[in-house]
Each structure stands twice: as C-alpha cells, then as structure tokens.
Design a protein around this motif. Sequence first.
Motif, PDB file in Angstrom:
ATOM      1  N   GLY A 295      42.956  35.652  38.581  1.00 20.30           N
ATOM      2  CA  GLY A 295      41.718  34.766  39.032  1.00 20.30           C
ATOM      3  C   GLY A 295      41.069  34.420  37.654  1.00 20.30           C
ATOM      4  N   ARG A 296      39.782  33.804  38.153  1.00 21.74           N
ATOM      5  CA  ARG A 296      38.803  33.578  36.984  1.00 21.74           C
ATOM      6  C   ARG A 296      37.754  34.491  36.896  1.00 21.74           C
ATOM      7  N   GLU A 297      36.719  34.497  36.654  1.00 13.52           N
ATOM      8  CA  GLU A 297      35.737  35.151  36.251  1.00 13.52           C
ATOM      9  C   GLU A 297      35.422  36.289  37.307  1.00 13.52           C
ATOM     10  N   GLY A 298      35.462  37.483  36.627  1.00 14.44           N
ATOM     11  CA  GLY A 298      35.197  38.793  37.602  1.00 14.44           C
ATOM     12  C   GLY A 298      36.751  39.207  38.085  1.00 14.44           C
ATOM     13  N   ALA A 299      37.724  38.749  37.969  1.00 11.69           N
ATOM     14  CA  ALA A 299      38.937  39.066  38.656  1.00 11.69           C
ATOM     15  C   ALA A 299      39.521  40.365  37.835  1.00 11.69           C
ATOM     16  N   ALA A 300      39.866  40.480  36.386  1.00  6.19           N
ATOM     17  CA  ALA A 300      40.435  41.360  35.671  1.00  6.19           C
ATOM     18  C   ALA A 300      39.778  42.629  36.010  1.00  6.19           C
ATOM     19  N   LYS A 301      38.457  42.910  35.768  1.00 10.14           N
ATOM     20  CA  LYS A 301      37.693  44.106  35.870  1.00 10.14           C
ATOM     21  C   LYS A 301      37.876  44.930  37.233  1.00 10.14           C
ATOM     22  N   ARG A 302      38.156  43.949  38.437  1.00 10.12           N
ATOM     23  CA  ARG A 302      38.156  44.466  39.695  1.00 10.12           C
ATOM     24  C   ARG A 302      39.363  45.529  39.770  1.00 10.12           C
ATOM     25  N   VAL A 303      40.517  45.473  38.671  1.00 10.86           N
ATOM     26  CA  VAL A 303      41.640  46.288  38.825  1.00 10.86           C
ATOM     27  C   VAL A 303      40.943  47.556  38.772  1.00 10.86           C
ATOM     28  N   ASP A 304      40.011  47.851  37.929  1.00  8.76           N
ATOM     29  CA  ASP A 304      39.578  49.263  37.833  1.00  8.76           C
ATOM     30  C   ASP A 304      39.314  50.107  39.107  1.00  8.76           C
ATOM     31  N   VAL A 305      38.677  49.602  40.077  1.00 11.59           N
ATOM     32  CA  VAL A 305      38.575  50.089  41.461  1.00 11.59           C
ATOM     33  C   VAL A 305      40.138  50.442  41.802  1.00 11.59           C
ATOM     34  N   ALA A 306      41.094  49.903  41.820  1.00 10.78           N
ATOM     35  CA  ALA A 306      42.394  50.378  42.282  1.00 10.78           C
ATOM     36  C   ALA A 306      42.944  51.400  41.143  1.00 10.78           C
ATOM     37  N   ALA A 307      42.596  51.395  39.916  1.00 13.29           N
ATOM     38  CA  ALA A 307      42.865  52.489  38.965  1.00 13.29           C
ATOM     39  C   ALA A 307      42.338  53.812  39.278  1.00 13.29           C
ATOM     40  N   VAL A 308      41.244  53.757  39.641  1.00 10.87           N
ATOM     41  CA  VAL A 308      40.375  54.988  40.374  1.00 10.87           C
ATOM     42  C   VAL A 308      41.274  55.314  41.548  1.00 10.87           C
ATOM     43  N   ALA A 309      41.509  54.725  42.395  1.00 11.08           N
ATOM     44  CA  ALA A 309      41.919  54.814  43.729  1.00 11.08           C
ATOM     45  C   ALA A 309      43.475  55.513  43.337  1.00 11.08           C
TER      46      ALA A 309
ATOM     47  N   THR B 187      39.867  50.965  52.437  1.00  8.21           N
ATOM     48  CA  THR B 187      39.019  50.078  53.021  1.00  8.21           C
ATOM     49  C   THR B 187      37.427  50.517  53.353  1.00  8.21           C
ATOM     50  N   ALA B 188      37.288  51.960  53.045  1.00  7.12           N
ATOM     51  CA  ALA B 188      35.932  52.362  53.623  1.00  7.12           C
ATOM     52  C   ALA B 188      34.992  52.742  52.109  1.00  7.12           C
ATOM     53  N   LEU B 189      35.729  52.415  50.933  1.00  9.80           N
ATOM     54  CA  LEU B 189      35.021  52.500  49.708  1.00  9.80           C
ATOM     55  C   LEU B 189      33.688  51.689  49.633  1.00  9.80           C
ATOM     56  N   ASP B 190      32.580  52.048  49.324  1.00  7.26           N
ATOM     57  CA  ASP B 190      31.314  51.511  49.059  1.00  7.26           C
ATOM     58  C   ASP B 190      31.212  50.864  47.978  1.00  7.26           C
TER      59      ASP B 190
ATOM     60  N   LEU C 283      38.902  45.053  48.867  1.00  7.14           N
ATOM     61  CA  LEU C 283      39.131  45.688  50.115  1.00  7.14           C
ATOM     62  C   LEU C 283      39.772  44.791  50.969  1.00  7.14           C
ATOM     63  N   VAL C 284      39.551  43.412  50.944  1.00  7.08           N
ATOM     64  CA  VAL C 284      40.506  42.551  51.848  1.00  7.08           C
ATOM     65  C   VAL C 284      41.983  42.854  51.729  1.00  7.08           C
ATOM     66  N   ALA C 285      42.360  43.075  50.260  1.00  7.83           N
ATOM     67  CA  ALA C 285      43.790  43.316  50.121  1.00  7.83           C
ATOM     68  C   ALA C 285      44.072  44.652  50.869  1.00  7.83           C
TER      69      ALA C 285
END
Length: 458
Positions: free
Chosen positions: A399-413, A424-427, A442-444
């Motif tokens: 995606g565009r701005e803000g897409a790449a670093k969102r993957v860090d949430v998944a890396a922690v998970a 789905t319950a992550l704050d 979270l949508v995914a």
Amino acid sequence: MVVIGGDAAGMSAASQARRLKGPDALEIVAFERGHFASYSACGIPYWVSGDVERRDDLIARTPQEHRARNIDLRMRTEVTRIDVAGRRVRALDRESGETYWTGYDKLVIATGARPVRPALPGMDAAGVHGVQTLDDGQALLDSMGAPENAPGRHAVVVGAGYIGVEMAEAMLKRGFEVTVLNRGEQPMSTLDPDMGRLVHEAMDGLGIVTVDGAAVTGIVAGPDGRVREVTTEARAYPADVVVLGIGVEPETALAREAGLPVGAHGGLLTDPAMRVRGHEDIWAGGDCVEVLDLVAGRSRHIALGTHANKHGQVIGSNVAGGYGTFPGVVGTAVSKVCDLEIGRTGLREKDARAVGLRYVTATVESTGRAGYYPGAEPMTVKMIAEYRTGRLLGVQIVGREGAAKRVDVAAVALTAGMTVEQMTALDLGYAPPFSPVWDPVLVAARRTVAAVRGAGAA
C-alpha cells in the motif's frame, strides 16, 4: 579477539566486547578488506538515488573512532586463511602486498554476503554492477556518470526482489529509462504472486518496465568493453548500466576451506549463542550465517542489518564472558518503490506447503487512515493462518503511506505464537489521521478468523 569483517556484525561484536571488558583487558584486532567499516549497506540504494546526499552519511563509525576505543581495525586487509588447529588467521594487506599470521584466542567470522553473479557471457563487462558494499555503490555512481547525461540512457535491473525494486527506483530517480528483468511469475518473490502483482502494477504506473518470466542469457558489450544490451531467451534490451538485484549468497568460502560447518543455504551453522557448531572459541554472525525460522522451524539465510547487529551484540557479550542468545527470526522485511510500501513477515503460501502445514488465507482492501480523512490511500493486507487452529503463519501488506510498518504488529503476533482470533482483540492505536477505527491488520484478522471457522466446518 580476532574479527574477520568490519561491518555490522563484526564491529558490533568488537564494540560490545570492548564495552564489557574495558579498555585494556582484551586485545581486539579486526580485519576489513574494503575501504569502509561500520556502514549501512541497506542505505546504498537511497544514496545512489540521491535521497541520501553524501556517502559518509551511511557510515555509523569511522575506523579512527574504533581505534580511539582501542580496537585495532586494519582496513584494506583481507583474511585469506583460517588455521583452526593453529588458532591463527593469515592476512593480506591489499595496499602493500604483505602477508602475515595473527593468532587468536577468540575468533569472530563476520564475512557477510556477496551479490549473486550468474556465470553468463559478458557478466564481467564494464557497467555491470552488484550492489552490496559502499565500494560497489561508489563504482555504480562512477559508472552512471553525471545526472545531466542520464535522460535517454537505459538502466536494466536484473532481478525483482528487494534489491532489484529499490535499485529500479534509484535509477528512475537518476533519470534513466528503467527495465526490470524478472525470471519469476511476479516481482517480489518474497510475496505470494497475487500480492506481487500489486507491486508490478505500481511499477508500471511509475514508468518502470517490468518483464516477468525473463531469464537473462547474457550481456553484450560494445567495442569499448562496456555493456550495450542484456539478452533474454525472448529478446535483447538496450543497457547503458546493468544492476544485479538477484540476491546475495553467504560469503563462506574462507570458513568452508577451514572445515567449518555450513548449512543447506550455504551459511555457517551456529548455536543460539552464535558459536560455530563444534568450535568452542569461534563465533559467526551477520549475512554469512543461517538462522532459525521460528514459524517454519527450519534454518534459512536472511541478509539483513537488523539481524547482523543483534548477532554482534550476542557474540560480543559471550566473548567478554557474559551471556546472550539469538532465538531466531520470523522473516520480517519492508521495502518501497517510490511511494509504494511493501511489508511481509512469516510464511508465504508455498512456505507453509513446504513444511507440511495446512492453511487458510484472507485478503482485505482497506486504507491507512480513516476513509474520510484527507490523504487516505488504499492498502491490501493478506493473512495466512493454520487450518483449524488459527495460528498466525504470515502477513503481507502492499500500500501507500503507513503500509509497510504495520507488518510489525504481525511480527510481534508471530513471535508470540498468537492465533488470528487473539489478534482481533489487540488494543491498537486509533485516530483518523493514522488508522480507520478498525485497523487494516485487524480487519484482515477478522476475515481470517471467518476463513478458519469456515474451513473447520467444511
């Protein structure tokens, strides 16, 4: 302590050992065959593009700074042999031609990786460049010539992985007409083909010609010995400059000759303390080693500065008498081509199949900000979860701005072994300038939970 290699892993190890042992308790000698030490190889494409103005901006610590901390860093000096039985290394001073032996109590191998250079006709022609070191980057810039001469000239990038797409952007910004030759189905083979297709479409929109299924057969040089075109099985492409972005291989020839153990991917094998297996006083880290994939449960080779610096910290601690371990990786990486951001972590579909995992997938379209907020741009998230259990296996984001670093949430998970339902319950943080009320990750996760339940009921 003798260190072979003066970049991220090697000098991090030397610096950590010096911090822990103090200025005089440990003699440290480091050998670096190139002209530079302690620099960001990951920043080279952005220096070539002109985004980073000066080469020296990529240098974290100069040789003089290392020496001021009582680390004997010997530049332009290549280790040509490791004598394990004699506990010594043979070095060649590239400037004087002198060779000599240096003994060690503790040896650190941080020889890095080398660009893949296929054994094809013409690969040694002038104007054909790998990009792995600052020396490589300088050679490429010298070969490109003045920016005002770029318009109308052609750059061919061979390979469409991280290095390839980053260098394609760099050459485009320098004013070249850019063609990327990719032997795969889509660019970015670290993504699944459906996500790679999004990268291809974006590159097309930028004016980068991307040719998939194009296996290079050779380089044709002109009478002056300089590259003129790149040939494939189908046709030839004009080229004034060629950049090899095929990937890298562990630089382990020296270690192999010394009888040290290497794995299926060509990297040195170490224990969790980064000690070379079977050798009490030899450590290895950085791009020359294989690491444990925590999701697949197998070793793999990943060349990233983040890992190299962590390896160095662990090695330096252990050499100095402390204790540290490197547990492994989940395979997180981010990149960009112009304003398109690319992130991935964990397994692709074919990775999951290779280790015998059954899985489900879900792909969602969302935006990086609230849809009504100015500047909201599209983002595609693909999630892979284990069949029935719902354990997260991998995430890919384009995606565009803000897409790449969102993957860090998944890396922690992934590191925590979470299921998609737990995700789905992550704050996560929310405000309209930064995210929709339901973050795309979270949508995914919600969509993947539905896929897991549907698969279980089938």
